[in-house]
Design an enzyme around this catalytic site. Structure first.
Site, PDB file in Angstrom:
ATOM      1  N   ARG A  81       5.237   6.613  -2.992  1.00  0.00           N
ATOM      2  CA  ARG A  81       6.420   5.651  -2.552  1.00  0.00           C
ATOM      3  C   ARG A  81       5.695   4.498  -1.850  1.00  0.00           C
ATOM      4  NH1 ARG A  81      10.683   6.927   1.967  1.00  0.00           N
ATOM      5  NH2 ARG A  81      11.119   4.928   1.153  1.00  0.00           N
ATOM      6  N   LYS A  82       4.492   4.344  -1.572  1.00  0.00           N
ATOM      7  CA  LYS A  82       3.898   3.359  -0.606  1.00  0.00           C
ATOM      8  C   LYS A  82       3.607   2.027  -1.544  1.00  0.00           C
ATOM      9  CE  LYS A  82       4.394   6.450   2.362  1.00  0.00           C
ATOM     10  NZ  LYS A  82       5.355   6.387   3.422  1.00  0.00           N
ATOM     11  N   VAL A  83       3.227   0.845  -0.890  1.00  0.00           N
ATOM     12  CA  VAL A  83       3.200  -0.276  -1.603  1.00  0.00           C
ATOM     13  C   VAL A  83       1.786  -0.129  -2.452  1.00  0.00           C
ATOM     14  CG1 VAL A  83       2.405  -2.768  -0.937  1.00  0.00           C
ATOM     15  CG2 VAL A  83       4.438  -1.789   0.146  1.00  0.00           C
TER      16      VAL A  83
END
Length: 326
Positions: free
Chosen positions: A131-133
């Protein structure tokens, strides 16, 4: 340095820095529970502090109140991609002889006083979770300006081995490794690392698109009678990993009802950041954290990701309008 997750990276740091039984580590409760669990796994005791309700980040004033003779470190969190006041916390740590371990799990690509997150604290740990950039599917990364610490961390993540894989494979066959200390298998894989390097080439465009989406939400929510948009201090540049909003006290509809109504229209949302001190392993004795509990009970996150197109975001905004028009 790549590791298998944020959690294993933070655990390695605590072990390498000698933090363990009898030590206290100050940490916000408003964080994913991994930030707290690693302290316990290392044998130390988490001491919960409250937050600034505007930024959702750790409150330096409460940090100062919670420092004791047992405190060894402060573990501040850059919540949902918004950098904490790391300069204030570093000064506080220096005045009290404490370590600072920056939980930058959510803030890859964010900036604080025009410099990238990770360049302010002696050590920081990023997450590369899905879910991280920037993601490698699962993984993490430790950054530090301490060469000796970096070398020890590399050994510890690879079973305590004295040689790196590059040194072993590029040297003569009679160059044998030794194992001077007990380590762990906390390496990131080559495949994951390759995915991360490829994503780095897209970082600026990913950040730019997220900023556009966040700006559109914020324009819509400016002055909203029931919903408070995120607050961003002037000296901070978030990566907009998440777009978290808070309900005002006068909101006529509960958070759960809003989320259910959006779900019925095909719009996914998530509750805001959890309050770790309310979970069973940490509930006794109950920490007094009024701002944390208020924020945890009244926040939720709207969809934000680079692939969210203008039409889809307009649909989300219209759905939010409709909830309060009904």
């Amino acid at each position: 340095m790549g590791v298998s997750s944020w959690t294993t990276g933070a655990f390695l740091l605590l072990k390498a820095l000698g933090i363990g039984e009898g030590d206290e580590v100050i940490v916000p409760s408003l964080t994913f529970i991994a930030s707290v669990n690693v302290i316990v796994h290392a044998g130390a005791t988490p001491v919960f502090v409250d937050i600034d309700p505007q930024t959702y980040n750790i409150d330096p004033v409460d940090v100062e109140r919670k420092i004791t003779s047992k405190t060894r470190a402060i573990l501040p969190v850059d919540q949902i991609g918004l950098p904490c006041e790391i300069d204030v916390l570093r000064k506080l740590a220096e005045e009290n002889g404490l370590l600072v371990i920056q939980d930058a799990a959510c803030s890859f690509g964010s900036r604080f006083r025009e410099a990238p997150v990770g360049s302010h604290a002696p050590v920081a740990v990023f997450s590369l979770h899905a879910r991280k950039v920037i993601t490698t599917g699962e993984g993490g990364m430790i950054v530090t300006n301490d060469e000796d610490l970096a070398n020890r961390l590399r050994r510890l993540r690879h079973q305590g081995m004295s040689l790196t894989d590059y040194q072993r494979h590029n040297g003569p066959p009679t160059t044998f490794e030794t194992y001077p200390e007990i380590g762990y298998n906390f390496r990131i894989t080559d495949i994951q690392a390759a995915i991360g390097l490829a994503q780095l080439q897209r970082l600026e465009s990913l950040l730019a698109r997220r900023a556009v989406l966040a700006g559109k939400y914020s324009d819509f929510l400016a002055g909203h009678p029931f919903i408070v948009p995120p607050h961003v201090p002037e000296h901070v540049g978030p990566n907009w990993q998440s777009y978290q909003v808070r309900l005002r006290q006068n909101c006529p509809i509960s958070r759960s009802e809003i989320m259910d109504r959006l779900h019925a229209k095909g719009i996914p949302t998530r509750r805001g950041v959890m309050a770790s001190h309310l979970e069973s392993p940490y509930a006794q004795p109950r920490a007094q954290l009024p701002m944390t509990e208020m924020v945890a009970a009244t926040t939720f996150q709207l969809p934000i990701y680079p692939g969210l197109d203008d039409e889809a975001q307009d649909y989300i905004i219209e759905a939010l309008k409709g909830i309060f028009d009904d």
